[in-house]
Design a protein around this motif. Structure first.
Motif, PDB file in Angstrom:
ATOM      1  N   UNK A 124      -2.267 -13.312   7.807  1.00  0.00           N
ATOM      2  CA  UNK A 124      -3.438 -13.289   7.604  1.00  0.00           C
ATOM      3  C   UNK A 124      -4.242 -11.736   7.680  1.00  0.00           C
ATOM      4  N   UNK A 125      -3.412 -11.038   8.197  1.00  0.00           N
ATOM      5  CA  UNK A 125      -4.207  -9.366   7.518  1.00  0.00           C
ATOM      6  C   UNK A 125      -3.969  -9.071   6.086  1.00  0.00           C
ATOM      7  N   UNK A 126      -4.534  -7.827   5.939  1.00  0.00           N
ATOM      8  CA  UNK A 126      -4.922  -8.064   4.267  1.00  0.00           C
ATOM      9  C   UNK A 126      -3.244  -7.515   4.022  1.00  0.00           C
ATOM     10  N   UNK A 127      -3.214  -7.942   2.755  1.00  0.00           N
ATOM     11  CA  UNK A 127      -2.074  -8.155   2.440  1.00  0.00           C
ATOM     12  C   UNK A 127      -0.932  -7.122   2.328  1.00  0.00           C
ATOM     13  N   UNK A 128      -1.806  -6.104   1.737  1.00  0.00           N
ATOM     14  CA  UNK A 128      -1.409  -4.876   0.776  1.00  0.00           C
ATOM     15  C   UNK A 128      -1.202  -4.306   2.214  1.00  0.00           C
ATOM     16  N   UNK A 129      -1.512  -4.274   3.063  1.00  0.00           N
ATOM     17  CA  UNK A 129      -0.493  -3.602   4.541  1.00  0.00           C
ATOM     18  C   UNK A 129      -0.054  -4.592   4.936  1.00  0.00           C
ATOM     19  N   UNK A 130       0.774  -5.715   4.537  1.00  0.00           N
ATOM     20  CA  UNK A 130       2.125  -6.743   5.680  1.00  0.00           C
ATOM     21  C   UNK A 130       3.446  -5.872   5.348  1.00  0.00           C
ATOM     22  N   UNK A 181       9.371  -9.351  -7.412  1.00  0.00           N
ATOM     23  CA  UNK A 181       9.047  -7.213  -7.392  1.00  0.00           C
ATOM     24  C   UNK A 181       8.118  -7.982  -7.752  1.00  0.00           C
ATOM     25  N   UNK A 182       7.407  -8.043  -9.068  1.00  0.00           N
ATOM     26  CA  UNK A 182       6.155  -8.152 -10.034  1.00  0.00           C
ATOM     27  C   UNK A 182       4.808  -8.410  -8.937  1.00  0.00           C
ATOM     28  N   UNK A 183       4.789  -8.871  -7.628  1.00  0.00           N
ATOM     29  CA  UNK A 183       3.832  -8.828  -7.098  1.00  0.00           C
ATOM     30  C   UNK A 183       4.169  -8.818  -5.604  1.00  0.00           C
ATOM     31  N   UNK A 184       2.799  -8.162  -4.757  1.00  0.00           N
ATOM     32  CA  UNK A 184       2.613  -8.412  -3.603  1.00  0.00           C
ATOM     33  C   UNK A 184       3.931  -9.439  -3.144  1.00  0.00           C
ATOM     34  N   UNK A 185       4.087  -9.698  -1.805  1.00  0.00           N
ATOM     35  CA  UNK A 185       4.480  -9.888  -0.601  1.00  0.00           C
ATOM     36  C   UNK A 185       3.905 -10.755   0.399  1.00  0.00           C
ATOM     37  N   UNK A 186       3.012 -11.781   0.188  1.00  0.00           N
ATOM     38  CA  UNK A 186       2.572 -12.571   1.370  1.00  0.00           C
ATOM     39  C   UNK A 186       3.460 -12.893   2.386  1.00  0.00           C
ATOM     40  N   UNK A 229       1.020  -1.788  -0.159  1.00  0.00           N
ATOM     41  CA  UNK A 229      -0.223  -0.325   0.036  1.00  0.00           C
ATOM     42  C   UNK A 229       1.180   1.310   0.096  1.00  0.00           C
ATOM     43  N   UNK A 230       1.706   1.432   0.380  1.00  0.00           N
ATOM     44  CA  UNK A 230       2.973   2.699   0.930  1.00  0.00           C
ATOM     45  C   UNK A 230       3.968   2.570  -0.838  1.00  0.00           C
ATOM     46  N   UNK A 231       3.356   1.337  -1.890  1.00  0.00           N
ATOM     47  CA  UNK A 231       4.432   1.787  -3.256  1.00  0.00           C
ATOM     48  C   UNK A 231       3.838   3.049  -3.519  1.00  0.00           C
ATOM     49  N   UNK A 232       3.284   4.092  -3.472  1.00  0.00           N
ATOM     50  CA  UNK A 232       3.259   5.317  -4.607  1.00  0.00           C
ATOM     51  C   UNK A 232       4.210   6.487  -3.659  1.00  0.00           C
ATOM     52  N   UNK A 263      -6.956  -1.772  -4.183  1.00  0.00           N
ATOM     53  CA  UNK A 263      -6.404  -2.153  -3.199  1.00  0.00           C
ATOM     54  C   UNK A 263      -7.370  -2.397  -1.650  1.00  0.00           C
ATOM     55  N   UNK A 264      -8.438  -1.568  -1.951  1.00  0.00           N
ATOM     56  CA  UNK A 264      -9.417  -1.447  -1.077  1.00  0.00           C
ATOM     57  C   UNK A 264     -10.107  -3.118  -1.292  1.00  0.00           C
ATOM     58  N   UNK A 265     -10.121  -3.975  -2.360  1.00  0.00           N
ATOM     59  CA  UNK A 265     -11.046  -4.764  -3.232  1.00  0.00           C
ATOM     60  C   UNK A 265     -10.021  -6.121  -3.737  1.00  0.00           C
ATOM     61  N   UNK A 266      -9.240  -6.723  -2.340  1.00  0.00           N
ATOM     62  CA  UNK A 266      -8.180  -7.566  -2.645  1.00  0.00           C
ATOM     63  C   UNK A 266      -9.222  -9.157  -3.086  1.00  0.00           C
ATOM     64  N   UNK A 267     -10.709  -9.339  -2.869  1.00  0.00           N
ATOM     65  CA  UNK A 267     -11.403 -10.181  -3.390  1.00  0.00           C
ATOM     66  C   UNK A 267     -12.274 -10.169  -4.570  1.00  0.00           C
TER      67      UNK A 267
END
Length: 590
Positions: free
Chosen positions: A551-557, A542-547, A228-231, A245-249
């Motif tokens: 169990x938290x929202x992956x965008x916030x890890x 680097x081509x995707x989020x790091x999971x 989520x901090x990428x920008x 990013x607020x809609x991961x499903x």
């Protein structure tokens, strides 16, 4: 890694009308009308939608037109009036009214630019407007690729009676493709919102600065900060990405953009989908196809696919692979052949012999099947065994009587390393595999020439010490001369594997089943002596989020969530279904 990033970033580069009486003619506000010897060209047509937005359009029709004609339509976010004119003239040359409409906020539209969200309603209003014009015979066909493919499916959501056919090629689907694939947000084309939203046309300077965006993505990866901090790390707010990013499903936000279950059942027009094995986004097109066939048992949906990338380059090679001579395809010409067939009673295009038409790489032939399900159901099951084969492991056709596993430890907080880095198709043919992480499985040599075709599926059985992880797999043919020919890759979030609309976290220490299906499609002739190769790994690059699996929202890890490495056991009861059949004939030669 840097080269792969640059290549990735080059991809995917998504009624009340102003009329006279009874919608009878184009707007009197049209300012630019050009009369040539052959065409009438209008570049400043304005269309008012029922929601109050204003869209701009280019309209071209033949000077020799004696009666109303069907319309070949595109809804276009890439606002370039010169290209619009060329596109519309080409349609007029083929005997159609050529119309290219800019999406809301683009070119002459005073509205806010918001990709995807309003296109379904807006295009329905545009089709309604066209159907009431004097030049229109009441029939509209749509075509085009990428974002233009998305807008065709958006149009099919409401199925205006004037819409008679669509020909989407390499169609995008933001829910399943870019910016999210199998519930993983991915970084390719990160700059796209700036490219299409910075001004009324296109910000080519921003889009074409590959080195800058490569560094921006790499800086984020090395920082250890959240996705989520990428920008914030890059320095330019990216509100569209933050909204995504607020809609991961697969929730209503995404589903409202295109057809939903019951709406697919109402799509009864003939459809021709055109795609490429090496178009990263053809997973999007497969999603539309599979949903349409699932909810409409009488769907008239044809599929054409071959060794093409997102741009359908006419080059004889693609990523180092020499295409078969018979793989040559002009997707625009095929679209107009299809329009002539559907709207003018001409013969069906020669290439479209069955519902599924695929170029079999290495055989110099086009193959045909009644359905993708028919292809996929004729498969061989391979198990991921723990039996060694040189420095790899064997793919076996029989499950082991003894439960065993291969153990892997992945330090998710170590951003100086990556896993699953073999996934991207560059080059398609490799001298050797270069990613030392994960596990490689190799089948016995094929005893006969065999066609490997369709989408792969299977179940991966794992035991992990966390609540989630991202799976990565890459599939190759190992040729008799020792080269690796890449077929396709798969990435997916384990917690969404059973239901992309609902996250189901894994239980640490418990054997879990990760199903996968509807992967990208391939079509390749395996020569006698070839082997099937599967590279299995955790997706961390680097081509995707790091999971990190908290169990938290992956965008916030962040790296702070990776203090404990991921420990994973890959069980030998895991299997992969590979659609294939023995070829009992000679290879085609030109």
């Amino acid at each position: 890694m840097i080269l792969k990033n640059i290549i990735y970033l080059s991809l995917y580069c998504f009624i009340t009308i102003f009329t006279q009486t009874a919608y009878g003619t184009e707007s009197s506000q049209d300012k630019k009308v050009t009369h040539s010897e052959d065409f009438i060209i209008k570049t400043d047509v304005l269309i008012k939608t029922t929601s109050g937005a204003t869209l701009s359009a280019v309209i071209v029709r033949s000077n020799s037109m004696e009666k109303p004609q069907p319309t070949a339509l595109q809804l276009h976010i890439y606002a370039d009036v010169k290209e619009h004119i060329k596109t519309a003239i080409n349609a007029a040359k083929h005997g159609y009214i050529g119309i290219v409409v800019d999406t809301r906020g683009k070119r002459l539209s005073p509205d806010q630019i918001i990709p995807y969200e309003h296109d379904a309603k807006d295009i329905n209003d545009v089709i309604d407007w066209i159907s009431k014009q004097d030049f229109s015979d009441g029939r509209v066909a749509m075509y085009g690729g990428s974002y233009l493919g998305f807008t065709q499916w958006a149009a099919a959501k409401h199925m205006h009676p004037a819409l008679k056919t669509i020909v989407p090629s390499v169609a995008n689907n933001p829910m399943q493709g870019l910016p999210m694939e199998n519930n993983i947000f991915i970084t390719p084309n990160y700059q796209w919102p700036f490219y299409v939203m910075n001004n009324k046309t296109l910000d080519n300077k921003i889009n074409n600065d590959r080195g800058y965006w490569n560094k921006a993505i790499n800086d984020w990866y090395l920082s250890g900060r959240s996705y989520r901090d990428i920008d914030k790390i890059e320095g330019t707010p990216n509100p569209l990405l933050q909204k995504f990013l607020n809609h991961p499903s697969h929730d209503d936000y995404w589903l409202d953009m295109g057809p939903r279950k019951n709406e697919y059942s109402e799509i009864n027009i003939p459809i021709l989908s055109i795609n490429g094995y090496y178009d990263d986004g053809h997973i999007s097109a497969l999603y539309y196809l599979n949903q349409h066939l699932k909810y409409n048992k009488n769907a008239v949906h044809y599929w054409v696919i071959g060794p093409y990338n997102h741009f359908f380059s006419k080059s004889k090679t693609i990523n180092g692979y020499q295409k078969d001579p018979r793989a040559v395809l002009d997707r625009t010409e095929l679209a107009f052949q299809w329009f002539d067939y559907v709207l003018k009673g001409k013969k069906k295009p020669d290439l479209v012999k069955s519902k599924v038409n695929y170029q079999l790489m290495g055989d110099n032939s086009w193959q045909h099947a009644n359905s993708l399900a028919e292809l996929n159901n004729d498969y061989q099951r391979f198990y991921l065994s723990t039996k060694k084969y040189k420095s790899t492991y064997l793919l076996t056709k029989k499950i082991s009587s003894k439960v065993d596993s291969l153990k892997q430890v992945v330090d998710l907080a170590d951003r100086t390393t990556s896993t699953n880095t073999e996934s991207y198709y560059w080059p398609i043919i490799k001298e050797q595999l270069t990613d030392p992480t994960g596990f490689t499985f190799v089948s016995s040599p094929f005893e006969q020439d065999t066609s490997v075709h369709g989408s792969f599926s299977g179940e991966i059985k794992v035991k992990i010490n966390k609540k989630d992880f991202d799976l990565g797999m890459t599939f190759y043919e190992l040729t008799p001369n020792g080269k690796y020919f890449e077929l396709l890759y798969y990435i997916g979030r384990a917690s969404y594997a059973k239901d992309p609309s609902t996250r189901q976290l894994l239980t640490a220490g418990k054997v879990e089943t990760i199903p996968f299906k509807d992967t990208r499609m391939t079509g390749k002739l395996f020569k006698k002596g070839s082997r099937l190769v599967v590279v299995l790994n955790v997706n961390k690059n680097e081509m995707a989020q790091i999971n990190f699996g908290t169990g938290k929202d992956v965008s916030d890890e962040t790296n702070a969530d990776g203090a404990i490495p991921l420990e994973i056991e890959w069980l030998n009861s895991s299997f992969i279904n590979i659609p294939m059949k023995v070829m009992n004939r000679k290879v085609h030669k030109e």
